[in-house]
Design a protein around this motif. Structure first.
Motif, short mmCIF file in Angstrom:
data_model
loop_
_atom_site.label_atom_id
_atom_site.label_comp_id
_atom_site.label_asym_id
_atom_site.label_seq_id
_atom_site.Cartn_x
_atom_site.Cartn_y
_atom_site.Cartn_z
N ARG A 142 -2.95 11.06 -16.82
CA ARG A 142 -4.30 10.94 -16.26
C ARG A 142 -4.43 9.58 -15.58
O ARG A 142 -4.23 8.54 -16.21
CB ARG A 142 -5.34 11.06 -17.37
N VAL A 143 -4.76 9.60 -14.30
CA VAL A 143 -4.92 8.37 -13.52
C VAL A 143 -6.32 8.35 -12.92
O VAL A 143 -6.74 9.32 -12.30
CB VAL A 143 -3.87 8.27 -12.39
N GLU A 144 -7.00 7.24 -13.12
CA GLU A 144 -8.32 7.03 -12.52
C GLU A 144 -8.23 5.77 -11.66
O GLU A 144 -7.99 4.68 -12.18
CB GLU A 144 -9.39 6.85 -13.59
N SER A 145 -8.39 5.94 -10.35
CA SER A 145 -8.33 4.81 -9.42
C SER A 145 -9.72 4.54 -8.87
O SER A 145 -10.42 5.48 -8.47
CB SER A 145 -7.36 5.12 -8.28
N LEU A 146 -10.10 3.28 -8.81
CA LEU A 146 -11.44 2.92 -8.37
C LEU A 146 -11.56 2.84 -6.85
O LEU A 146 -12.64 3.04 -6.31
CB LEU A 146 -11.87 1.61 -9.02
N ALA A 147 -10.47 2.55 -6.18
CA ALA A 147 -10.43 2.59 -4.71
C ALA A 147 -9.10 3.20 -4.33
O ALA A 147 -8.05 2.75 -4.79
CB ALA A 147 -10.57 1.20 -4.10
N ARG A 148 -9.15 4.25 -3.50
CA ARG A 148 -7.94 4.94 -3.08
C ARG A 148 -7.79 4.78 -1.57
O ARG A 148 -8.68 5.14 -0.81
CB ARG A 148 -8.01 6.42 -3.46
N ILE A 149 -6.65 4.23 -1.18
CA ILE A 149 -6.40 3.94 0.23
C ILE A 149 -5.39 4.94 0.78
O ILE A 149 -4.30 5.09 0.24
CB ILE A 149 -5.89 2.49 0.39
N ASN A 150 -5.77 5.59 1.88
CA ASN A 150 -4.87 6.55 2.53
C ASN A 150 -3.91 5.88 3.50
O ASN A 150 -2.80 6.34 3.70
CB ASN A 150 -5.67 7.61 3.30
N ALA A 151 -4.37 4.80 4.16
CA ALA A 151 -3.53 4.16 5.18
C ALA A 151 -4.13 2.82 5.59
O ALA A 151 -5.29 2.53 5.29
CB ALA A 151 -3.42 5.07 6.41
N PHE A 152 -3.30 2.06 6.28
CA PHE A 152 -3.75 0.87 6.98
C PHE A 152 -3.50 1.14 8.46
O PHE A 152 -2.36 1.40 8.86
CB PHE A 152 -2.97 -0.37 6.54
N GLU A 153 -4.55 1.10 9.27
CA GLU A 153 -4.41 1.36 10.70
C GLU A 153 -5.12 0.28 11.50
O GLU A 153 -6.30 0.02 11.28
CB GLU A 153 -5.01 2.73 11.06
N ASN A 154 -4.38 -0.34 12.40
CA ASN A 154 -4.93 -1.39 13.26
C ASN A 154 -5.63 -2.48 12.44
O ASN A 154 -6.71 -2.94 12.80
CB ASN A 154 -5.90 -0.80 14.29
N GLY A 155 -5.01 -2.86 11.34
CA GLY A 155 -5.56 -3.91 10.49
C GLY A 155 -6.76 -3.49 9.65
O GLY A 155 -7.39 -4.33 9.02
N GLN A 156 -7.06 -2.20 9.64
CA GLN A 156 -8.21 -1.69 8.88
C GLN A 156 -7.73 -0.82 7.72
O GLN A 156 -6.70 -0.16 7.79
CB GLN A 156 -9.12 -0.85 9.79
N VAL A 157 -8.54 -0.80 6.67
CA VAL A 157 -8.25 0.03 5.51
C VAL A 157 -8.91 1.39 5.72
O VAL A 157 -10.10 1.47 6.02
CB VAL A 157 -8.81 -0.62 4.22
N ILE A 158 -8.12 2.45 5.55
CA ILE A 158 -8.64 3.82 5.62
C ILE A 158 -8.66 4.35 4.19
O ILE A 158 -7.61 4.57 3.58
CB ILE A 158 -7.76 4.73 6.51
N PHE A 159 -9.87 4.54 3.66
CA PHE A 159 -10.01 5.00 2.28
C PHE A 159 -9.91 6.51 2.19
O PHE A 159 -10.31 7.23 3.11
CB PHE A 159 -11.36 4.55 1.70
N ALA A 160 -9.39 6.98 1.06
CA ALA A 160 -9.38 8.41 0.77
C ALA A 160 -10.81 8.81 0.41
O ALA A 160 -11.56 8.02 -0.16
CB ALA A 160 -8.45 8.70 -0.41
N PRO A 161 -11.19 10.04 0.74
CA PRO A 161 -12.53 10.49 0.33
C PRO A 161 -12.64 10.52 -1.19
O PRO A 161 -11.65 10.79 -1.88
CB PRO A 161 -12.64 11.90 0.90
N GLU A 162 -13.82 10.21 -1.71
CA GLU A 162 -14.02 10.26 -3.16
C GLU A 162 -13.99 11.70 -3.62
O GLU A 162 -14.44 12.59 -2.92
CB GLU A 162 -15.34 9.60 -3.53
N ASP A 163 -13.44 11.89 -4.83
CA ASP A 163 -13.35 13.25 -5.39
C ASP A 163 -14.72 13.79 -5.72
O ASP A 163 -15.61 13.16 -6.10
CB ASP A 163 -12.49 13.24 -6.66
#
Length: 192
Positions: free
Chosen positions: A171-192
């Motif tokens: 069981r893993v609980e992550s408080l911030a989930r990042i899908n990628a870094f693009e052009n110096g920006q953080v792309i977050f995964a949608p919240e479950d």
């Protein structure tokens, strides 16, 4: 956790395509109010588990782990990366590879702080390739303790760590989930 995502957007620094620098609030300079919020959120997510110990690896995991331990009113144990005169015998050990430092370290915990009676919650700052968590899981297994779950402050979903833990049914609980870094920006995964 929107509060954390907002802080990452404001103060995080993307380096290349796979590194996020958060040293001004998490792993060099620490924001104690944010840590308290993280600890509270981990408690909310894992309060149904019979946690007896919080476990992390020195040093960046200590701040969120102590905040979590304070919420649970349970001891925090952190795996040491460097042996000392006072930590040399009767140890559980594992080797872990650091993604950001590109080095392997032997981590160690005194056997007197972890036993088969313990239900352990691992807390760590990042989940990338899962090496730190795997090392802690190895130590938990050596002690005969039970892993209740893993709390991660920032997960990089584009690296293999989560898949590795999912395959082991952790069981893993992550408080911030990042899908990628693009052009110096953080792309977050949608919240479950």
């Amino acid at each position: 956790m929107k509060l954390l995502e907002d802080r990452i957007k404001k103060d995080g620094q993307v380096i290349g395509t796979d590194v996020l620098k958060v040293d001004n609030f998490l792993n060099h300079q620490v924001d104690p109010d944010l840590m308290a919020d993280l600890g509270h959120e981990f408690y909310r997510r894992f309060s149904n588990e019979p946690i007896t110990k919080i476990l992390t690896v020195e040093s960046s995991g200590i701040a969120p782990a102590i905040a979590t331990a304070m919420e649970f009113h349970k001891p925090l144990v952190f795996a040491r990366k460097h042996k000392s005169l006072t930590l040399k015998d009767h140890l559980y050990t594992a080797t872990v590879y650091s993604f950001t430092k590109k080095t392997s370290n032997e981590i160690a915990i005194s056997r007197k702080f972890l036993s088969a009676d313990d239900n352990v919650l691992i807390i760590d700052d990042f989940l990338a390739n899962g090496q730190a968590v795997e090392g802690l899981m190895d130590i938990i297994a050596q002690a005969g303790a039970t892993l209740s779950g893993v709390g991660i402050v920032i997960e990089k979903t584009f690296q293999k760590g989560r898949k590795l833990l999912d395959e082991k049914h952790v069981r893993v609980e992550s408080l911030a989930r990042i899908n990628a870094f693009e052009n110096g920006q953080v792309i977050f995964a949608p919240e479950d």
